[in-house]
Motif scaffolding. Structure first.
Motif, PDB file in Angstrom:
ATOM      1  N   GLY A 155       0.376 -39.082 -20.283  1.00  0.00           N
ATOM      2  CA  GLY A 155       0.989 -37.975 -19.490  1.00  0.00           C
ATOM      3  C   GLY A 155       0.095 -37.707 -18.005  1.00  0.00           C
ATOM      4  O   GLY A 155       0.434 -37.535 -17.063  1.00  0.00           O
ATOM      5  N   PRO A 169       6.950 -30.212 -15.449  1.00  0.00           N
ATOM      6  CA  PRO A 169       6.778 -30.836 -16.954  1.00  0.00           C
ATOM      7  C   PRO A 169       8.051 -31.983 -17.064  1.00  0.00           C
ATOM      8  O   PRO A 169       7.644 -32.547 -17.965  1.00  0.00           O
ATOM      9  CB  PRO A 169       7.070 -29.701 -17.856  1.00  0.00           C
ATOM     10  N   VAL A 170       9.300 -31.670 -16.450  1.00  0.00           N
ATOM     11  CA  VAL A 170      10.431 -32.722 -16.729  1.00  0.00           C
ATOM     12  C   VAL A 170      10.052 -33.853 -16.381  1.00  0.00           C
ATOM     13  O   VAL A 170      10.104 -34.801 -17.067  1.00  0.00           O
ATOM     14  CB  VAL A 170      11.604 -32.016 -16.191  1.00  0.00           C
ATOM     15  N   GLN A 172       7.083 -35.488 -15.871  1.00  0.00           N
ATOM     16  CA  GLN A 172       5.905 -35.769 -16.947  1.00  0.00           C
ATOM     17  C   GLN A 172       6.455 -36.250 -18.177  1.00  0.00           C
ATOM     18  O   GLN A 172       6.015 -37.282 -18.712  1.00  0.00           O
ATOM     19  CB  GLN A 172       4.800 -34.966 -16.986  1.00  0.00           C
ATOM     20  N   SER A 173       7.756 -35.428 -18.746  1.00  0.00           N
ATOM     21  CA  SER A 173       7.986 -35.742 -20.115  1.00  0.00           C
ATOM     22  C   SER A 173       8.860 -36.906 -20.100  1.00  0.00           C
ATOM     23  O   SER A 173       8.767 -37.777 -20.821  1.00  0.00           O
ATOM     24  CB  SER A 173       8.943 -34.576 -20.478  1.00  0.00           C
ATOM     25  N   ILE A 176       6.498 -40.077 -19.893  1.00  0.00           N
ATOM     26  CA  ILE A 176       5.880 -40.244 -21.341  1.00  0.00           C
ATOM     27  C   ILE A 176       6.706 -40.690 -22.195  1.00  0.00           C
ATOM     28  O   ILE A 176       6.385 -41.646 -23.048  1.00  0.00           O
ATOM     29  CB  ILE A 176       5.254 -38.878 -21.608  1.00  0.00           C
ATOM     30  N   ALA A 177       7.727 -40.250 -22.325  1.00  0.00           N
ATOM     31  CA  ALA A 177       8.984 -41.017 -23.219  1.00  0.00           C
ATOM     32  C   ALA A 177       9.051 -42.478 -22.842  1.00  0.00           C
ATOM     33  O   ALA A 177       9.439 -43.333 -23.746  1.00  0.00           O
ATOM     34  CB  ALA A 177      10.266 -40.324 -22.821  1.00  0.00           C
ATOM     35  N   ILE A 422       5.889 -39.090 -28.636  1.00  0.00           N
ATOM     36  CA  ILE A 422       6.434 -38.787 -27.513  1.00  0.00           C
ATOM     37  C   ILE A 422       6.587 -36.949 -27.470  1.00  0.00           C
ATOM     38  O   ILE A 422       5.973 -36.508 -26.313  1.00  0.00           O
ATOM     39  CB  ILE A 422       8.092 -39.170 -27.252  1.00  0.00           C
ATOM     40  N   ALA A 423       6.785 -36.331 -28.373  1.00  0.00           N
ATOM     41  CA  ALA A 423       6.832 -35.033 -28.648  1.00  0.00           C
ATOM     42  C   ALA A 423       5.494 -34.551 -28.382  1.00  0.00           C
ATOM     43  O   ALA A 423       5.176 -33.499 -27.647  1.00  0.00           O
ATOM     44  CB  ALA A 423       7.658 -34.532 -29.831  1.00  0.00           C
ATOM     45  N   ILE A 426       4.008 -34.515 -25.019  1.00  0.00           N
ATOM     46  CA  ILE A 426       4.699 -33.617 -24.036  1.00  0.00           C
ATOM     47  C   ILE A 426       3.860 -32.187 -24.287  1.00  0.00           C
ATOM     48  O   ILE A 426       3.078 -31.721 -23.352  1.00  0.00           O
ATOM     49  CB  ILE A 426       5.946 -33.441 -24.179  1.00  0.00           C
ATOM     50  N   LEU A 427       3.507 -32.019 -25.421  1.00  0.00           N
ATOM     51  CA  LEU A 427       2.668 -30.786 -25.931  1.00  0.00           C
ATOM     52  C   LEU A 427       1.463 -30.847 -25.613  1.00  0.00           C
ATOM     53  O   LEU A 427       0.696 -29.828 -24.956  1.00  0.00           O
ATOM     54  CB  LEU A 427       2.854 -30.735 -27.196  1.00  0.00           C
ATOM     55  N   ARG A 429      -0.192 -32.401 -22.985  1.00  0.00           N
ATOM     56  CA  ARG A 429      -0.375 -32.963 -21.281  1.00  0.00           C
ATOM     57  C   ARG A 429      -1.739 -32.116 -21.140  1.00  0.00           C
ATOM     58  O   ARG A 429      -1.863 -30.891 -20.902  1.00  0.00           O
ATOM     59  CB  ARG A 429       0.554 -32.291 -20.298  1.00  0.00           C
TER      60      ARG A 429
END
Length: 556
Positions: A155, A169-170, A172-173, A176-177, A422-423, A426-427, A429
């Protein structure tokens, strides 16, 4: 000063995202070809889990270095050195010294005793089902914490190189995915053999890339390290930590102990706890232990560790130059690094951009992406193998499943682990990835190492002791992490705005590791003479020390 370990939302645009993505895409394309070619030889569970035990010691040593030199090493440690100076370099020392523990205590013995996973060793002379379930639980939790660090690194890198601000955040998410999906493909298709070749390629690229950047930095100062350190001190008179009310003076504090861990008695205790976790954690990391099974015998396992120590030691010397080089040469110094997307993790990419512009940034960014992909792939196959081999095949199916079915379960688990990774990324970052990896080391040292050592060296050790040690160390460590400043209570914590940090240390190793050793002893004594099979204990001792009979434990 520990508050400097996170970035603000200030946008800092560097490099050309198109070039970076192109270079990284080329790496992914080449390695996918390698993975597909390697997958042709995957015919048995041994091929999928242990690469058919076909790698030599030097090859496996390079792969171990590729597995071990993660985003924490390349991005996190260099960033910690840039911002916290001497105290940041303590991460490097801890990570490197840990390999002496692995070499002297576990590498050869584990290779002689096990088959595919840590659960094979721990259950060798214990009751199979409860111990394998405990070992698999521990493996999955340690892998989760390590995955948390790697995906946080992804991230941070994505945020900087693709110029995605921290307040988006969207974007970056989604990035990361994408990294997580590529990682899952590596594991599903290539198994351990394909993953190993990806790690070998990645370790080579990482060592070359870091070596070139280090040489470039030293050359800028006429290969005079004193001049480099003097510049780092001179251009960083002060830095404002996010959330701080006033600037914190730096200067020569970058060169002496205490900037991050020496200001209070509590911070000194935290440093001791961190060091204990780093030094003892490597010997309990499941994805590192699993690498010892990819070589044909214990001699090659020992050679693997020796090769890994040389490569890793050389790389950590590079991080010293890269960290201080970033503090000295990045325009704006430490403050610019702190305020960039990704926080301290942005130090090396910013240094590359300062020295070589968009092209060097694209190459270094691609190497960092490769680093994350290879390590996450190794973690994923370890977690999936542990669940399929220990839980599904030996606990649920009681050893009656077919090899093909076991591999299918492993692949399904790999997909689930990828989603969780992945989750988690995101948490987490913008957390410093070296710090997050230190938490994984604490869990590994607390839950796994005491049980491994007792199983290998204490004849009286039994199933009750193993369960008390694994679950006691695991639960205590995870609970203390949740209740620590790492999760809440500070501007740099994972959960912003929350405050339930009743445990004062950021790393719980000083409490949870001795507790796990103690619980192993207490559990064994409580069980009394229900120690288990003396014949199996004698067989394990002979096999661990001599290798006799290890060739029979080759799996399906």
């Amino acid at each position: 000063m520990s508050g400097v370990l996170a970035g603000s939302s200030t946008q800092t645009e560097v490099g050309n995202p198109v070039l970076t993505v192109a270079v990284f895409g080329l790496f992914v394309l080449v390695t996918l070809v390698v993975v597909f070619r390697a997958s042709r030889g995957n015919r048995t569970t041994s091929d999928y889990y242990a690469a058919g035990r076909a790698f030599t010691g030097p090859q496996n040593g390079v792969a171990i270095a590729g597995d071990y030199l993660s985003a924490a090493s390349f991005l996190g440690i260099a960033g910690a050195i840039a911002v916290n100076g001497y105290d940041g370099f303590l991460f490097s020392i801890g990570f490197l010294v840990a390999w002496l523990v692995a070499l002297l205590l576990v590498a050869e013995l584990l290779r002689n005793t096990g088959t595919f996973t840590m659960g094979d060793v721990l259950s060798f002379r214990m009751r199979q089902r409860p111990v394998r379930a405990a070992a698999a639980t521990s493996t999955l939790v340690v892998s989760f914490f390590y995955l948390l660090a790697q995906m946080a690194g992804a991230g941070a890198l994505v945020a900087l190189l693709l110029q995605i601000p921290n307040d988006n955040p969207v974007g970056q998410s989604v990035a990361i995915a994408g990294v997580g999906l590529v990682m899952v493909v590596y594991v599903l298709v290539g198994g351990m053999k394909g993953t190993t070749w990806v790690q070998i390629i990645k370790a080579t690229l990482l060592l070359v890339g870091a070596g070139v950047l280090t040489t470039w930095v030293l050359g800028y100062f006429g290969f005079n390290l004193s001049a480099l350190l003097g510049r780092a001190v001179g251009v960083n008179p002060a830095v404002t930590a996010p959330g701080a009310l006033q600037a914190t003076p730096l200067g020569e504090r970058l060169l002496v102990p205490g900037l991050q861990y020496g200001s209070t008695t509590l911070s000194k205790i935290d440093l001791l706890s961190l060091g204990l976790a780093l030094v003892l954690g490597t010997a309990g990391l499941p994805h590192i232990l699993m690498r010892f099974y990819t070589v044909p015998d214990a001699r090659e396992a020992r050679r693997s560790v020796v090769w890994a120590i040389w490569i890793i030691g050389t790389f950590y010397l590079f991080t010293l130059v890269l960290g201080y080089g970033a503090a000295a040469l990045v325009p704006g110094g430490v403050q610019r690094i702190v305020d960039s997307p990704g926080g301290t993790n942005s130090a090396v990419p910013l240094l590359a951009y300062r020295l070589g512009g968009e092209l060097l940034l694209g190459v270094i960014g691609a190497v960092a992406f490769a680093t994350i992909l290879a390590v996450v792939a190794g973690l994923t196959i370890t977690a999936s193998a542990s669940f399929a081999h220990d839980v599904y095949a030996n606990v649920i199916r009681r050893g009656s499943t077919s090899p093909d079915k076991e591999v299918r379960v492993a692949r399904t688990t790999a997909l689930a682990v990828g989603v969780v990774a992945i989750a988690a990324g995101i948490l987490a970052r913008n957390q410093n990835v070296a710090f997050l990896v230190a938490l994984a080391f604490a869990v590994a040292a607390s839950a796994n190492l005491p049980t491994i050592l007792y199983s290998l060296f204490w004849k009286r050790f039994n199933t009750t002791g193993a369960l008390w040690s694994i679950y006691g160390g695991l639960i205590s460590c995870v609970c203390l992490i949740v209740l620590s400043p790492a999760v809440s209570g500070r501007p740099t914590s994972m959960l912003k705005g929350a405050d339930f940090d009743v445990f004062p240390l950021s790393n719980p190793g000083l409490v949870s590791i001795p507790l796990s050793f103690l619980l192993g002893v207490v559990g064994t004594l409580v069980a009394g003479r229900r120690a288990g099979d003396a014949r199996r204990q004698a067989e394990m001792e002979v096999r661990a020390l001599t290798g006799a009979g290890a060739e029979r434990a080759t799996g399906h």
